[in-house]
Design a protein around this motif. Structure first.
Motif, PDB file in Angstrom:
ATOM      1  N   UNK A  83      83.314  68.738  29.599  1.00 21.24           N
ATOM      2  CA  UNK A  83      81.943  68.589  30.105  1.00 21.24           C
ATOM      3  C   UNK A  83      80.986  69.070  29.029  1.00 21.24           C
ATOM      4  N   UNK A  84      80.026  68.241  28.692  1.00 23.51           N
ATOM      5  CA  UNK A  84      79.066  68.661  27.672  1.00 23.51           C
ATOM      6  C   UNK A  84      77.852  69.307  28.327  1.00 23.51           C
ATOM      7  N   UNK A  85      77.259  70.201  27.597  1.00 23.26           N
ATOM      8  CA  UNK A  85      75.927  70.687  27.965  1.00 23.26           C
ATOM      9  C   UNK A  85      75.031  70.411  26.768  1.00 23.26           C
ATOM     10  N   UNK A  86      73.759  70.423  26.970  1.00 24.28           N
ATOM     11  CA  UNK A  86      72.790  70.182  25.914  1.00 24.28           C
ATOM     12  C   UNK A  86      72.895  68.756  25.372  1.00 24.28           C
ATOM     13  N   UNK A  87      73.191  67.811  26.259  1.00 24.45           N
ATOM     14  CA  UNK A  87      73.418  66.422  25.840  1.00 24.45           C
ATOM     15  C   UNK A  87      72.181  65.782  25.201  1.00 24.45           C
ATOM     16  N   UNK A  88      71.002  66.276  25.513  1.00 29.76           N
ATOM     17  CA  UNK A  88      69.782  65.732  24.916  1.00 29.76           C
ATOM     18  C   UNK A  88      69.270  66.600  23.767  1.00 29.76           C
ATOM     19  N   UNK A  89      70.147  67.461  23.258  1.00 25.03           N
ATOM     20  CA  UNK A  89      69.855  68.277  22.071  1.00 25.03           C
ATOM     21  C   UNK A  89      68.555  69.063  22.208  1.00 25.03           C
ATOM     22  N   UNK A  90      68.416  69.748  23.328  1.00 26.96           N
ATOM     23  CA  UNK A  90      67.240  70.584  23.528  1.00 26.96           C
ATOM     24  C   UNK A  90      65.932  69.805  23.533  1.00 26.96           C
ATOM     25  N   UNK A  91      65.978  68.532  23.873  1.00 22.68           N
ATOM     26  CA  UNK A  91      64.779  67.698  23.910  1.00 22.68           C
ATOM     27  C   UNK A  91      64.570  66.884  22.646  1.00 22.68           C
ATOM     28  N   UNK A  92      65.349  67.151  21.606  1.00 21.56           N
ATOM     29  CA  UNK A  92      65.177  66.416  20.347  1.00 21.56           C
ATOM     30  C   UNK A  92      65.453  64.928  20.531  1.00 21.56           C
ATOM     31  N   UNK A  93      66.358  64.559  21.436  1.00 23.42           N
ATOM     32  CA  UNK A  93      66.693  63.155  21.638  1.00 23.42           C
ATOM     33  C   UNK A  93      65.820  62.470  22.683  1.00 23.42           C
ATOM     34  N   UNK A  94      64.852  63.190  23.245  1.00 20.16           N
ATOM     35  CA  UNK A  94      63.957  62.589  24.237  1.00 20.16           C
ATOM     36  C   UNK A  94      62.670  62.062  23.613  1.00 20.16           C
ATOM     37  N   UNK A  95      62.408  62.430  22.373  1.00 18.69           N
ATOM     38  CA  UNK A  95      61.151  62.063  21.733  1.00 18.69           C
ATOM     39  C   UNK A  95      60.061  63.090  21.949  1.00 18.69           C
ATOM     40  N   UNK A  96      60.375  64.166  22.628  1.00 21.16           N
ATOM     41  CA  UNK A  96      59.394  65.208  22.953  1.00 21.16           C
ATOM     42  C   UNK A  96      58.705  65.769  21.703  1.00 21.16           C
ATOM     43  N   UNK A  97      59.400  65.815  20.596  1.00 21.97           N
ATOM     44  CA  UNK A  97      58.868  66.454  19.393  1.00 21.97           C
ATOM     45  C   UNK A  97      58.468  65.455  18.305  1.00 21.97           C
ATOM     46  N   UNK A  98      58.332  64.165  18.650  1.00 30.91           N
ATOM     47  CA  UNK A  98      57.975  63.173  17.643  1.00 30.91           C
ATOM     48  C   UNK A  98      56.534  63.325  17.159  1.00 30.91           C
ATOM     49  N   UNK A  99      55.591  63.468  18.078  1.00 34.11           N
ATOM     50  CA  UNK A  99      54.177  63.560  17.694  1.00 34.11           C
ATOM     51  C   UNK A  99      53.830  64.925  17.119  1.00 34.11           C
ATOM     52  N   UNK A 100      54.355  65.960  17.731  1.00 34.95           N
ATOM     53  CA  UNK A 100      54.108  67.320  17.272  1.00 34.95           C
ATOM     54  C   UNK A 100      55.459  67.985  17.064  1.00 34.95           C
TER      55      UNK A 100
END
Length: 136
Positions: A83-100
């Protein structure tokens, strides 16, 4: 004090199963050696082996494949679910940090980085990323 042996862990988990407190048990953030040794020890003792392994795994962090954990957990080896945790890499794979950028990566604008630290959007905007997790 000190670390518990594989035997102690397996016997303690079996006691909890016999008492009806748990149905199965697993490991977290261990390596292929720990998974294999724990499973083999449980089988040698005649106790219930671990049924799951939990680890940090995403498109960015694939160490569980690289260090042999995925192979050790496979049905051909120890047959332990992963079972994985952190599958979205702390938000890095959601685009949350693209603009800022994340606060600690925002070298171009110190004021904006400090504001991100004061009002974090997620764990990538915090110092130390939660104590047990690390930055990519």
């Amino acid at each position: 004090g000190g670390p518990a042996s594989f035997e102690d862990v397996c016997l303690s988990m079996e006691k909890l199963i016999e008492q009806g407190k748990i149905r199965g048990w697993g490991l977290c953030n261990d390596n292929a050696y720990g998974l294999t040794a724990c499973t083999r020890t449980a089988k040698m003792l005649g106790t219930t082996p671990p049924c799951s392994m939990q680890g940090d795994f995403s498109l960015i962090d694939r160490k569980s494949e690289e260090n042999g954990v995925a192979e050790a957990a496979s049905p051909y080896n120890e047959n332990v679910g992963f079972m994985s945790y952190n599958a979205l890499a702390g938000g890095m794979l959601t685009g949350k940090y693209l603009d800022t950028p994340a606060a600690l990566d925002d070298f171009s604008n110190r004021d904006r980085a400090m504001e991100s630290l004061r009002s974090p959007r997620g764990r990538m905007d915090t110092r130390g990323c939660g104590g047990t997790l690390y930055r990519y």
